[in-house]
Design a protein around this motif. Sequence first.
Motif, PDB file in Angstrom:
ATOM      1  N   THR A 178      97.242   4.653  12.208  1.00 51.93           N
ATOM      2  CA  THR A 178      98.564   5.060  12.438  1.00 51.93           C
ATOM      3  C   THR A 178     100.017   4.170  11.834  1.00 51.93           C
ATOM      4  OG1 THR A 178      97.682   6.353  14.451  1.00 51.93           O
ATOM      5  CG2 THR A 178     100.233   5.451  14.705  1.00 51.93           C
ATOM      6  N   MET A 179      99.909   2.997  11.883  1.00 52.53           N
ATOM      7  CA  MET A 179     100.690   2.393  11.903  1.00 52.53           C
ATOM      8  C   MET A 179     101.375   2.413  10.316  1.00 52.53           C
ATOM      9  SD  MET A 179     100.535  -0.639  14.690  1.00 52.53           S
ATOM     10  CE  MET A 179     101.883  -1.578  14.499  1.00 52.53           C
ATOM     11  N   PHE A 180     100.484   1.918   9.733  1.00 55.64           N
ATOM     12  CA  PHE A 180     100.830   2.447   8.181  1.00 55.64           C
ATOM     13  C   PHE A 180     101.550   3.549   8.217  1.00 55.64           C
ATOM     14  CE2 PHE A 180      98.925  -1.560   8.145  1.00 55.64           C
ATOM     15  CZ  PHE A 180      98.751  -2.232   7.128  1.00 55.64           C
ATOM     16  N   GLY A 181     100.584   4.322   8.366  1.00 57.20           N
ATOM     17  CA  GLY A 181     101.311   5.823   8.310  1.00 57.20           C
ATOM     18  C   GLY A 181     103.010   5.970   8.732  1.00 57.20           C
ATOM     19  N   ASN A 182     102.928   5.432  10.018  1.00 53.84           N
ATOM     20  CA  ASN A 182     104.444   5.635  10.381  1.00 53.84           C
ATOM     21  C   ASN A 182     105.444   5.075   9.606  1.00 53.84           C
ATOM     22  OD1 ASN A 182     103.235   6.617  13.142  1.00 53.84           O
ATOM     23  ND2 ASN A 182     103.754   4.779  14.020  1.00 53.84           N
ATOM     24  N   LYS A 183     104.527   4.163   7.647  1.00 53.55           N
ATOM     25  CA  LYS A 183     105.635   3.491   7.447  1.00 53.55           C
ATOM     26  C   LYS A 183     104.902   4.623   5.988  1.00 53.55           C
ATOM     27  CE  LYS A 183     107.053   0.534  10.338  1.00 53.55           C
ATOM     28  NZ  LYS A 183     108.071   0.315  10.630  1.00 53.55           N
ATOM     29  N   GLY A 184     104.512   5.526   5.884  1.00 50.71           N
ATOM     30  CA  GLY A 184     104.529   5.940   4.669  1.00 50.71           C
ATOM     31  C   GLY A 184     103.185   5.516   3.655  1.00 50.71           C
ATOM     32  N   LEU A 185     102.926   5.234   4.317  1.00 47.26           N
ATOM     33  CA  LEU A 185     101.203   4.663   4.054  1.00 47.26           C
ATOM     34  C   LEU A 185     100.365   5.278   4.368  1.00 47.26           C
ATOM     35  CD1 LEU A 185     102.739   0.613   3.755  1.00 47.26           C
ATOM     36  CD2 LEU A 185     102.320   2.018   2.376  1.00 47.26           C
TER      37      LEU A 185
END
Length: 321
Positions: A177-184
């Motif tokens: 989730t946290m990486f996804g929030n940054k577009g990763l």
Amino acid sequence: MATAAVRCLLTVAVVLAPLLAGADAGRPLSTGFYNKKCPNVQSIVRAAMAQAVTAEPRMGASILRMFFHDCFVNGCDASILLDDTASFTGEKNAGPNANSVRGYEVIDAIKTQVEVSCNATVSCADILALAARDAVNLLGGPTWTVYLGRRDALTASQSAANANLPGPGSSLATLITMFGNKGLSPRDMTALSGAHTVGQARCSTFRDRIYNDANINTTFASLRQQTCPQASGDATLAPIDAQTPEAFDNAYYRNLMSKQGLFHSDQELFNGGSQDALVKKYSGNAAMFAADFAKAMVKMGAISPLTGTQGEVRLNCRNAN
């Protein structure tokens, strides 16, 4: 360190232009941003990083971590470098950074050299992006094309750092989730986690894992407990990758497969979840890991940059002009 053959495999060039549109429309990051204004900036950064890593190999890991901690908090804008002021409390003393992020003096030294060559031209954010790339490569890892043109933030936020940086006790779901929030993507996340193939960590960050986790090699846990007691030694250091702590390679993933990840968050990548198959691939294919890591670093370096007239080019990385 990596052999010459592995070094060759780990040298990749990455072109991801569609990802690199800057925050200021029409002013994307570019490979030639300083070609006329400061053509020797990359050689200055490389030479300074070579000196720093030769003096202390761990510094390569520290600069890489600093770049990650910068980009995940309001984008890659060098806000992590700002000292606190009367008007804001910055990121340096946030929970994930205090007594942990290091290497500020290395970036200061590079900035001083760059200012002598090209005054008021190269941002601290771009210097940090270049320094992180060179740190990895100098430790035997891949290289990649660094897109440039970032500008520096005028302020920083301790609360944003506390909220946006995943901790060593994070679950796989939290990491995704946290990486996804940054577009990763999850694949980017698993590749970027391979940065833990170098560097050291304080006892306080992995104590809970070595005493309380079930998914851990008991011999490995006992080894780490020798220098990380339950009630003291918070600042005592241990290598994150016990096999090759100063070489940027794929040993990190082999460690995970043998339940020897130092952080709970590391071992979450190989704990019966969605990333197990990718960890297995990286553990046996150094070139695949290197290529994916390089691509993910380019993507991470494009998180919300300030460009055009946004921000400024700081003269001193610790203070706004």
